[in-house]
Design an enzyme around this catalytic site. Structure first.
Site, PDB file in Angstrom:
ATOM      1  N   SER A  25       0.761  -1.389   0.294  1.00 36.93           N
ATOM      2  CA  SER A  25       0.020  -0.194   0.300  1.00 36.93           C
ATOM      3  C   SER A  25       1.309   1.029  -0.299  1.00 36.93           C
ATOM      4  O   SER A  25       0.694   2.182  -0.905  1.00 36.93           O
ATOM      5  CB  SER A  25      -1.384  -0.061   1.212  1.00 36.93           C
ATOM      6  OG  SER A  25      -1.598  -0.953   1.340  1.00 36.93           O
ATOM      7  N   ARG A  38       0.277   8.138   5.322  1.00 35.48           N
ATOM      8  CA  ARG A  38      -1.124   7.441   6.166  1.00 35.48           C
ATOM      9  C   ARG A  38      -2.394   8.195   5.665  1.00 35.48           C
ATOM     10  O   ARG A  38      -2.987   7.571   6.270  1.00 35.48           O
ATOM     11  CB  ARG A  38      -0.816   8.039   7.423  1.00 35.48           C
ATOM     12  CG  ARG A  38      -0.031   6.552   8.452  1.00 35.48           C
ATOM     13  CD  ARG A  38      -0.117   5.716   8.709  1.00 35.48           C
ATOM     14  NE  ARG A  38       0.630   4.978   9.916  1.00 35.48           N
ATOM     15  CZ  ARG A  38       0.668   3.710  10.306  1.00 35.48           C
ATOM     16  NH1 ARG A  38      -0.234   3.358  10.364  1.00 35.48           N
ATOM     17  NH2 ARG A  38       1.267   3.313  10.820  1.00 35.48           N
ATOM     18  N   HIS A  92      -3.365   6.470   2.821  1.00 36.66           N
ATOM     19  CA  HIS A  92      -4.019   5.593   3.161  1.00 36.66           C
ATOM     20  C   HIS A  92      -5.528   4.712   3.458  1.00 36.66           C
ATOM     21  O   HIS A  92      -6.093   4.071   3.584  1.00 36.66           O
ATOM     22  CB  HIS A  92      -3.049   4.173   4.123  1.00 36.66           C
ATOM     23  CG  HIS A  92      -2.683   2.975   4.138  1.00 36.66           C
ATOM     24  ND1 HIS A  92      -3.317   2.777   5.529  1.00 36.66           N
ATOM     25  CD2 HIS A  92      -2.960   1.959   3.043  1.00 36.66           C
ATOM     26  CE1 HIS A  92      -3.277   1.372   4.879  1.00 36.66           C
ATOM     27  NE2 HIS A  92      -3.126   0.789   4.288  1.00 36.66           N
TER      28      HIS A  92
END
Length: 225
Positions: free
Chosen positions: A32, A55, A58
């Protein structure tokens, strides 16, 4: 046609697995983050903010949000130092509080959400506001030096800024990522004016959310670990 996976075709699969997909958690995260780095434009973000930016992407699956990401000077350093010192994390919603990986916090930092406090409802009814905003009035005893994570309610961010203007104790960092069509963009624009004397992380426009606010805290606590 569904291709039958084998150990040779995918080392992350258990023998005999019927569908081909990565199961190993570490491998999922690694892939990812690799794809995010490949697809997202990190060029305008200071290197110290890359883990947080990755982050956030994500958490929502949208690399283009980085064009709207705003980090005030010293925000990342301030947030990391606050967590390392044991500062509490004040959350506007239970979704934010539950999204923070408590086991990864550096000092078993206290995670606080006071939506369920009986006083919150009384304040909300008296002031004609949301419970998310009302609970901000119950943060005063913990606000000094805290990390504030707002990922749901624009009214909570507005009330926090009002409290600061009234002389309330100052947190170390405000993560201001409320989401929605009413007040979200406007409350974040007020935060981004940078007149309240507190470092901040925010995202211009309507987008945001509890998952993103929690992911920002997780990034400060552990990076991409």
């Amino acid at each position: 046609m569904v291709e039958t996976a084998t150990e040779e075709s995918d080392p992350y699969l258990a023998p005999g697995a019927r569908l081909s997909y990565i199961r190993n958690p570490a491998a999922i995260y690694a892939e990812s983050f690799r794809l995010i780095r490949q697809e997202a434009d990190l060029s305008t973000i200071p290197e110290i903010g890359h883990d947080l930016a990755i982050r956030l992407v994500h958490a929502c699956g949208m690399p283009d949000i980085l064009a709207d990401l705003v980090l005030s000077d010293g925000a990342i350093e301030a947030g990391r130092a606050a967590l390392e010192s044991g500062a509490p994390i004040l959350c506007d919603s239970e979704m934010v509080s539950h999204g923070i990986i408590s086991a990864k916090l550096p000092r078993q930092n206290k995670i606080v959400c006071r939506l369920g406090d009986p006083r919150t409802r009384r304040i909300a009814e008296r002031e004609g506001t949301t419970r998310s905003a009302a609970q901000v009035d119950l943060w005063t005893d913990l606000m000094e030096g805290a990390v504030v994570a707002i990922g749901n309610a624009p009214t909570a961010l507005y009330r926090l800024l009002e409290k600061l203007d009234e002389g309330a104790p100052r947190p170390t960092l405000i993560i201001g990522l409320p989401v929605g069509f009413v007040g979200a963009a406007e409350s974040k624009a007020e935060l981004a004016r940078d007149v309240h004397g507190v470092p901040f992380v925010t995202l211009r426009g309507r987008r945001g959310g509890s998952a993103m606010a929690a992911s920002a805290v997780n990034a400060l606590a552990t990076g991409l670990d």
